[in-house]
Design a protein around this motif. Sequence first.
Motif, short mmCIF file in Angstrom:
data_model
loop_
_atom_site.label_atom_id
_atom_site.label_comp_id
_atom_site.label_asym_id
_atom_site.label_seq_id
_atom_site.Cartn_x
_atom_site.Cartn_y
_atom_site.Cartn_z
N ALA A 52 12.18 84.91 91.85
CA ALA A 52 12.99 84.33 92.93
C ALA A 52 12.86 85.16 94.21
N GLU A 53 12.85 86.47 94.07
CA GLU A 53 12.69 87.34 95.24
C GLU A 53 11.28 87.24 95.82
N HIS A 54 10.28 87.09 94.97
CA HIS A 54 8.89 86.93 95.43
C HIS A 54 8.73 85.62 96.20
N GLY A 55 9.35 84.54 95.68
CA GLY A 55 9.40 83.27 96.40
C GLY A 55 8.16 82.40 96.35
N TRP A 101 21.80 84.30 84.78
CA TRP A 101 20.46 84.16 85.35
C TRP A 101 20.13 82.75 85.80
N LYS A 149 14.62 86.89 88.26
CA LYS A 149 15.10 87.44 89.52
C LYS A 149 13.93 87.90 90.38
N ARG A 150 12.99 88.58 89.77
CA ARG A 150 11.82 89.08 90.51
C ARG A 150 11.01 87.93 91.10
N ARG A 166 15.79 89.80 84.52
CA ARG A 166 15.07 90.64 85.50
C ARG A 166 13.76 90.01 85.93
N ALA A 209 18.27 79.50 93.73
CA ALA A 209 17.12 80.13 94.37
C ALA A 209 15.84 79.29 94.33
N TYR A 234 9.30 77.95 93.03
CA TYR A 234 9.74 78.76 94.16
C TYR A 234 8.70 78.61 95.26
N TYR A 287 19.40 82.41 89.84
CA TYR A 287 17.95 82.50 90.05
C TYR A 287 17.19 81.21 89.84
#
Length: 160
Positions: free
Chosen positions: A81-84, A99, A78-79, A75, A107, A140, A103
């Motif tokens: 990777a989404e934040h970037g 994961w 993933k967070r 988790r 990612a 990222y 991710y």
Amino acid sequence: MSGIHSKPNNGLTNEWLTPPSVIKALGEFRFDPCAHPRQFYKTAQTMIAPPLDGMNHIWQGRVWLNPPYGSQLKRWIKRLAEHGNGIALVPARTEVESWFWPYVWEAADAVLFLKGRLYFHKPDGSTAGNAGHGSVLAAYGEDNAATLERCGIEGRFFRL
């Protein structure tokens, strides 16, 4: 307890802090959602530590992530990777489909596989021992990929 490693290699403690030399080589971070409550040095301008949960905060700017290495790792990565925008220190478990594949491989913009085993620290600054496995820094965002490429930390760098 969130924000620290949940399964250390010797089972005696769950306090595994990133060596300060790693943070110094990577430059300044704005946010660390997984800091230790007794961190002996700054990892970021804003550090969230238990009993607060970094997942419940807004992630802004460049993030440093040394997540719990137990079942919670997915988790957190993933967070990010989404934040970037940031760099994560995670186990080099390249085969893990839950994961690492989605991710990190799919990612992240770049990775740096660290040479040898990383030696973590205790909150008092003493060495806690090695990770018991290889470690990788996952970047990222293009600026973070460039930072990994030129940081001088010994290992193998790959753009993804």
